[in-house]
Scaffold this active site. Structure first.
Site, PDB file in Angstrom:
ATOM      1  N   CYS A 175       0.883  -1.162   0.000  1.00 45.19           N
ATOM      2  CA  CYS A 175       0.000   0.000   0.000  1.00 45.19           C
ATOM      3  C   CYS A 175       0.919   1.210   0.000  1.00 45.19           C
ATOM      4  O   CYS A 175       1.636   1.444   0.981  1.00 45.19           O
ATOM      5  CB  CYS A 175      -0.920   0.006   1.218  1.00 45.19           C
ATOM      6  SG  CYS A 175      -1.907   1.529   1.364  1.00 45.19           S
ATOM      7  N   CYS A 206      -5.677   6.264  -3.420  1.00 44.34           N
ATOM      8  CA  CYS A 206      -5.030   4.950  -3.528  1.00 44.34           C
ATOM      9  C   CYS A 206      -3.722   5.149  -4.280  1.00 44.34           C
ATOM     10  O   CYS A 206      -3.726   5.459  -5.470  1.00 44.34           O
ATOM     11  CB  CYS A 206      -5.931   3.957  -4.255  1.00 44.34           C
ATOM     12  SG  CYS A 206      -5.161   2.330  -4.497  1.00 44.34           S
TER      13      CYS A 206
END
Length: 274
Positions: free
Chosen positions: A74, A208
């Site tokens: 991530c 994101c």
């Protein structure tokens, strides 16, 4: 509860993508992560990560989504982890963060922004998926985790991210684990808009990082984008991609920079685990 009870934590945010961060603390069980990340009755977050110092200027990052499932990468969490690492080593010009997909080199930008250098994704696979009674053309591409990127032809504010994103996220053609889904407006020169539906959160998130990398790679492959480029996330923060020096493995790299801030520090009470 006394000041010494509960698990010490930080709440951090990368362009609106928020995380519970544990420093030098073992990763909790999946059910605990789910409980802590539940908004309204607990701390609430898109995910949780642990950060451990391994040596001077070297750290290990372990990340899990809000559903408790581990994810290999991530990038917003990695930039937030770098922000915490630079607090421990404020004079470091760069740091190495170990992740599930290999080492990332991080560098500070300013008081609220950090950057990480990431391998350039491979070519995406063009595919058309059938969902919610419509054919949806896009690209399946891996940027550390799998993504499906679709170019939204209309107003991005009106894109059906909740409904269509949910249907595409678990589409069988994307494999058993599904993929993050991104609605992208590639028209503005030098920048693009993006909205993201993330697996493991099962909802739209405000940003994101790996999705920005994936969408940029697709736009560049189509000849619609070129570096440097800025992505405008749902939070309004921009994430910027620039070319970076190749790594010791000889792979080309991009530099992803943007907001990464510490929002709060505290302790998680026992009641938050219910």
């Amino acid at each position: 509860m006394s000041d010494q009870d509960g698990t010490p934590f930080l709440l951090v945010s990368g362009a609106g993508n928020d995380f519970i961060a544990l420093v030098e603390h073992p990763a909790p069980a999946a059910e605990t992560i789910r409980a802590w990340c539940q908004r309204g009755v607990s701390v609430g977050a898109d995910g949780l990560f642990t950060l451990h110092r391994l040596a001077r200027e070297r750290y290990a990052l372990d990340y899990a989504n809000a559903d408790g499932a581990r994810a290999a990468l991530c990038l917003n969490a990695a930039r937030c982890a770098a922000r915490l690492a630079f607090e421990q080593e404020p004079h470091a010009g760069e740091l190495t963060i170990e992740t599930g997909v290999g080492d990332l080199v991080a560098e500070p930008v300013d008081d609220t922004r950090t950057a990480v250098r990431v391998p350039v994704p491979g070519a995406g696979q063009a595919m058309t998926l059938r969902a919610n009674g419509r054919d949806v053309p896009g690209w399946r591409i891996d940027a550390g985790v799998p993504h499906f990127v679709l170019r939204w032809p209309g107003d991005l504010d009106e894109a059906p991210v909740a409904s269509l994103g949910a249907a595409l996220r678990a589409h069988p053609d994307l494999g058993p684990d599904g993929a993050n889904v991104h609605f992208v407006d590639l028209d503005p020169p030098g920048r693009f808009g993006i909205r993201s539906y993330e697996r493991g959160v099962e909802a739209e998130t405000l940003a994101c990082g790996t999705g920005v990398v994936a969408a940029a790679a697709c736009g560049i492959a189509e000849g619609r984008l070129s570096l440097p480029v800025a992505a405008v996330t749902r939070s309004g923060f921009e994430l910027r991609l620039d070319a970076a020096p190749e790594g010791p493995d000889g792979l080309d790299r991009w530099r992803l920079s943007g907001d990464a801030r510490i929002v709060a520090r505290g302790r998680i009470a026992t009641a938050a685990r219910a």
